[in-house]
Design a protein around this motif. Sequence first.
Motif, PDB file in Angstrom:
ATOM      1  N   CYS A 683     -19.982  13.568   9.239  1.00 10.88           N
ATOM      2  CA  CYS A 683     -20.733  13.182   8.046  1.00 10.88           C
ATOM      3  C   CYS A 683     -22.211  13.479   8.279  1.00 10.88           C
ATOM      4  O   CYS A 683     -22.769  13.135   9.325  1.00 10.88           O
ATOM      5  N   ALA A 684     -22.861  14.113   7.302  1.00 10.35           N
ATOM      6  CA  ALA A 684     -24.268  14.472   7.441  1.00 10.35           C
ATOM      7  C   ALA A 684     -25.173  13.261   7.456  1.00 10.35           C
ATOM      8  O   ALA A 684     -26.339  13.362   7.837  1.00 10.35           O
ATOM      9  N   LEU A 685     -24.650  12.086   7.076  1.00 16.48           N
ATOM     10  CA  LEU A 685     -25.495  10.888   7.027  1.00 16.48           C
ATOM     11  C   LEU A 685     -25.236   9.965   8.207  1.00 16.48           C
ATOM     12  O   LEU A 685     -26.157   9.602   8.932  1.00 16.48           O
ATOM     13  N   CYS A 686     -23.958   9.597   8.423  1.00 19.90           N
ATOM     14  CA  CYS A 686     -23.665   8.631   9.482  1.00 19.90           C
ATOM     15  C   CYS A 686     -23.282   9.296  10.796  1.00 19.90           C
ATOM     16  O   CYS A 686     -23.272   8.644  11.848  1.00 19.90           O
ATOM     17  N   GLY A 687     -22.936  10.600  10.768  1.00 16.67           N
ATOM     18  CA  GLY A 687     -22.574  11.300  11.987  1.00 16.67           C
ATOM     19  C   GLY A 687     -21.174  11.025  12.478  1.00 16.67           C
ATOM     20  O   GLY A 687     -20.774  11.544  13.526  1.00 16.67           O
ATOM     21  N   GLN A 688     -20.401  10.214  11.740  1.00 21.04           N
ATOM     22  CA  GLN A 688     -19.039   9.894  12.155  1.00 21.04           C
ATOM     23  C   GLN A 688     -18.076  10.988  11.689  1.00 21.04           C
ATOM     24  O   GLN A 688     -18.402  11.828  10.854  1.00 21.04           O
ATOM     25  N   ILE A 692     -10.050  15.100   6.181  1.00 19.63           N
ATOM     26  CA  ILE A 692     -10.018  16.040   5.063  1.00 19.63           C
ATOM     27  C   ILE A 692     -10.193  15.333   3.722  1.00 19.63           C
ATOM     28  O   ILE A 692     -11.014  15.750   2.887  1.00 19.63           O
ATOM     29  N   LEU A 693      -9.459  14.262   3.497  1.00 20.74           N
ATOM     30  CA  LEU A 693      -9.540  13.604   2.192  1.00 20.74           C
ATOM     31  C   LEU A 693     -10.821  12.789   2.029  1.00 20.74           C
ATOM     32  O   LEU A 693     -11.113  12.329   0.928  1.00 20.74           O
ATOM     33  N   GLU A 694     -11.575  12.618   3.099  1.00 19.65           N
ATOM     34  CA  GLU A 694     -12.829  11.883   3.006  1.00 19.65           C
ATOM     35  C   GLU A 694     -14.000  12.785   2.643  1.00 19.65           C
ATOM     36  O   GLU A 694     -15.070  12.295   2.296  1.00 19.65           O
ATOM     37  N   HIS A 704     -19.079  11.321   3.934  1.00 16.95           N
ATOM     38  CA  HIS A 704     -18.074  10.347   3.505  1.00 16.95           C
ATOM     39  C   HIS A 704     -18.407   9.931   2.077  1.00 16.95           C
ATOM     40  O   HIS A 704     -19.579   9.770   1.736  1.00 16.95           O
ATOM     41  N   ARG A 705     -17.408   9.747   1.264  1.00 17.05           N
ATOM     42  CA  ARG A 705     -17.673   9.234  -0.082  1.00 17.05           C
ATOM     43  C   ARG A 705     -18.306   7.850  -0.009  1.00 17.05           C
ATOM     44  O   ARG A 705     -19.141   7.481  -0.820  1.00 17.05           O
ATOM     45  N   SER A 706     -17.885   7.057   0.994  1.00 25.14           N
ATOM     46  CA  SER A 706     -18.455   5.715   1.162  1.00 25.14           C
ATOM     47  C   SER A 706     -19.898   5.765   1.641  1.00 25.14           C
ATOM     48  O   SER A 706     -20.657   4.805   1.430  1.00 25.14           O
ATOM     49  N   CYS A 707     -20.306   6.876   2.293  1.00 27.78           N
ATOM     50  CA  CYS A 707     -21.710   7.017   2.714  1.00 27.78           C
ATOM     51  C   CYS A 707     -22.575   7.563   1.596  1.00 27.78           C
ATOM     52  O   CYS A 707     -23.785   7.315   1.574  1.00 27.78           O
ATOM     53  N   LEU A 931      -9.308   6.625  -5.028  1.00 32.77           N
ATOM     54  CA  LEU A 931      -9.699   7.605  -4.016  1.00 32.77           C
ATOM     55  C   LEU A 931      -9.794   6.966  -2.637  1.00 32.77           C
ATOM     56  O   LEU A 931      -9.447   7.602  -1.631  1.00 32.77           O
ATOM     57  N   ARG A 932     -10.257   5.736  -2.582  1.00 31.83           N
ATOM     58  CA  ARG A 932     -10.310   5.038  -1.288  1.00 31.83           C
ATOM     59  C   ARG A 932      -8.913   4.870  -0.699  1.00 31.83           C
ATOM     60  O   ARG A 932      -8.709   5.037   0.508  1.00 31.83           O
TER      61      ARG A 932
END
Length: 1056
Positions: A683-688, A692-694, A704-707, A931-932
């Motif tokens: 993830c470009a924001l959290c680095g985790q 694929i579906l995220e 991440h959609r959550s990020c 989606l989650r």
Amino acid sequence: MASTISTNPAHAHFESFLQAQLCQDVLSSFQGLCGALGVKPGGGLSQYHKVKAQLNYWNAKSLWAKLDKRASQPVYQQGRACTGTKCLVVGAGPCGLRAAVELAMLGARVVLVEKRTKFSRHNVLHLWPFTIHDLRALGAKKFYGRFCTGSLDHISIRQLQLLLLKVALLLGVEIHWGITFTGLQPPPKKGSGWRAQLQPSPPAQLAKYEFDVLISAAGGKFVPEGFTVREMRGKLAIGITANFVNGRTVEETQVPEISGVARIYNQSFFQSLLKATGIDLENIVYYKDDTHYFVMTAKKQCLLRLGVLHKDWPDTERLLGSANVVPEALQRFARAAADFATHGKLGKLEFARDAHGRPDVSAFDFTSMMRAESSARVQERHGTRLLLGLVGDCLVEPFWPLGTGVARGFLAAFDAAWMVKRWAEGAGPLEVLAERESLYQLLSQTSPENMHRNVAQYGLDPATRYPNLNLRAVTPSQVRDLYDMEAKEPVQRMSDETDSGKAATGAVGSQEELLRWCQEQTAGYPGVHVTDLSSSWADGLALCALVHRLRPALLEPSELQGMGALEATSWALKMAEHELGITPVLSAQAMVAGSDPLGLIAYLSHFHSAFKSVPHNPGSVSQGSPGTASAVLFLGKLQRTLQRTRTQVKAETPSTEEPPVPKPDEPMTPPSQQQDASAEDLCALCGQHLYILERLCADGRFFHRSCFRCHICEATLWPGGYRQHPGDGYLYCLQHLPQTGHEEDSSDRGPESQDLPMSSENNTPSGPATPVDLHQGTSPVPNPIQPTRRLIRLSSPERQRLSSLHLTPDPEMEPPPKPPRSCSTLAHQALEASFKGWGMPVQSPQVLEAMEMGEEERSSSSEEETEEEEDVPLDSDMEHFLRNLAENSGTMNNYPTWRRTLLRRAKEEEMKRFCKAQAIQRRLNEIEAALRELEARGTELELALRSQSSSPEKQKALWVEQLLQLVQKKNSLVAEEAELMITVQELNLEEKQWQLDQELRTYMNREETLKTAADRQAEDQVLRKLLDVVNQRDALIRLQEERRLSELASEPGVQG
């Protein structure tokens, strides 16, 4: 004679009955009336006829006339349609009482039990036209003189219960208070009947009451045993209701009601609220009834920040529990929001009191809505059948912002009573259930627009209410599981097993089918040999061939010669996103390196699901018909077009064509040179890690959609509707973006100069966080960051014409227009191309004179129908003229009836827009929750596939198929989400144009000689904004038409 009437105790009791405003007063006055007349209460229709015959009182005759007119409808068969049918209704809410009234008119014996002993709910319900007519026909104006006399049609729950209670008592419904229904008591032996389990100990007569119909209206928390309830869950939604004392002072009556303001299309209001009070809301509604009623949706983080909630518990019930809510802080919160929304004109806001004597303010959760899978059941024991039906909240919990609760509740009550009538006529259980379920399928789709227009014809028969009715939509064989007998065959389990087996069988060959389809689409291209779903795509030629097959005009195959693998893959990914609506799942580097085979399969499956019905012969897909209903593609085009429109103040309509394709001699660089081969894995924001579906791709980066949420309000962001703050690195929606003081975009403009966001980094669609114009005061500050724009100077007549143009389609506007020579021509052409406007044409003196004559005729006859006064029906031309008259002159004050009608129509339009926005917001929340769930299931499958386990190949293949099915479901949800966001863009622009139009009129209505230089400068600025918005709406409607023609061209019949 007058002396005799004035001393008649029955007359006094009847007057007390009419005027009673408390439940106990209603019951005591009715008992007194029956005692004075010598009539036993609760005797069904025979009691009504006795009271009517013996109470020869002038003030009762109009009420008898209304009830007799309703009862004379053929469907009731003069009160003999359900003679001998015994019914038990649970719950004295509006829907339970309305069902009891219908059952009583059918001639059934009706007993109603209610656990409460008084009506105390002040909350206000929105009424549809048919509910207003229905309640008037039952004597609503007789019981409640203020019924529907405001600018909005509504009534408090308490008042609605009171008037329905009075009607039910008059029709002989037997009502027991303080009695709780806890369950059913089946017949112990053959020949006995069904009874109810009640607490506390009921009267002996009620305890022995045997019934053959049970109607449950006890609310969403109580659904009788045997019914299955489905949960429709969205993201966390916290509602707050507040009722303030209505002193009915002159100042209070002049405060306008708020039919609904939603953040999704009017962010300016909520931005001002946030700045002024620190309160962050999604929407707010204000109704003026017995109380000043406010209802709003609040953000959780805001409630935590302001101390309304103690702690942030993950469990919603605990989060909003009494132990976690600070009452004083909640009261301050509600009072401040209400005061801001009404500009402080309500004075000192004092809370009304609830049933417990506490301030009537509360926070509630409407994250999940409950809906019964079926509306009725039949139970049979020892040969005795019981028909069970649901109405009200235990059937479908309403989504409050839509204002559908009481209207659909009444429809369900009518449908349930129709079911009882069919039951009493001797129809078979399965036939009755099938009819009821056929009607239930229509309930969630009903709106004032798709029901019969003539509300006066509405009755118990469903055919009078629903157009295109099909009572056989559900067949008797489909409702066998709703007939509960002692020896019932387990048919449902067999069908479930069959369905699951079919699903597994159908999923086996999907991966092979994908490979075969890719081979067919890329066949014939030199140097392209697709043998698998991994290494065959590493050189980029196969993907370029696939894109070219679907869009031949983008690039000639010969131009691929000499192009590197990374360069070709980057071009294909970009064109697939911009021209086909296929968003990336993996980077160009990963595709070339072959490091993410699962990601490649998921990406190619999106092509297959979108274009599998397209013929694979070369050149079969035209440039104008991509062969997909890709809302994502359309939304991307729309956003890029709007951005170009905002940056141009030119005569011609902005071009709606797609971004130009790089020429062969231009370097084709990848979207992001900084990405490495595993960039999409993090993830470009959290680095985790990103599964694929995220993965959500925005600006060439994966999140991440959550990020991908606003750091402050936690709203899900949309590409183009966010910024990353250079200081802290967090993502923000445009409403909450911290001001940097030097950025030259909409994020640091004042609220007066905000516009749709213009991103320099991407051309992807904007989302719900798109701000709209805010007009605070009458002298907006001109925008200092646009010095190169020429000020537009119009004379007063030209401004008047701009705001009063009649927007009709012009066939000559089809080709690109030539640059106009004056600003007034510019405004005229831009507004004519817009599909909807807010100004109206100036009418001729002859029309005005005719209008005045018609008004005089109506005013002379309107006094004769004060009680039955309803909105004056308007045809489109008349309403068109009235709006122009109201907005462009002061003469409308001379026509109070027309003015009231027009104001009500305007409020109704606002309500429709608000309800539409809230329906979109609710569906967006449900999509996000879905989606989650897909992401969680996809993560489990991907972990199983990527692990070095010794699982058999057949099992791994099955996991891949399941993963592809989840990817398809995700793509479908994302496409639906994009469709909704297109509508959001429409609402944004409509609201913005309406606001600017109103602001422009405030300047135009001033005398030219009284305007200051600042006023003229501000007026020019508003005019420029109005032109920009009209051009954007013009671009949107042109794109919509292009999309419509493209879809028509892609239909098989059209192509042939």
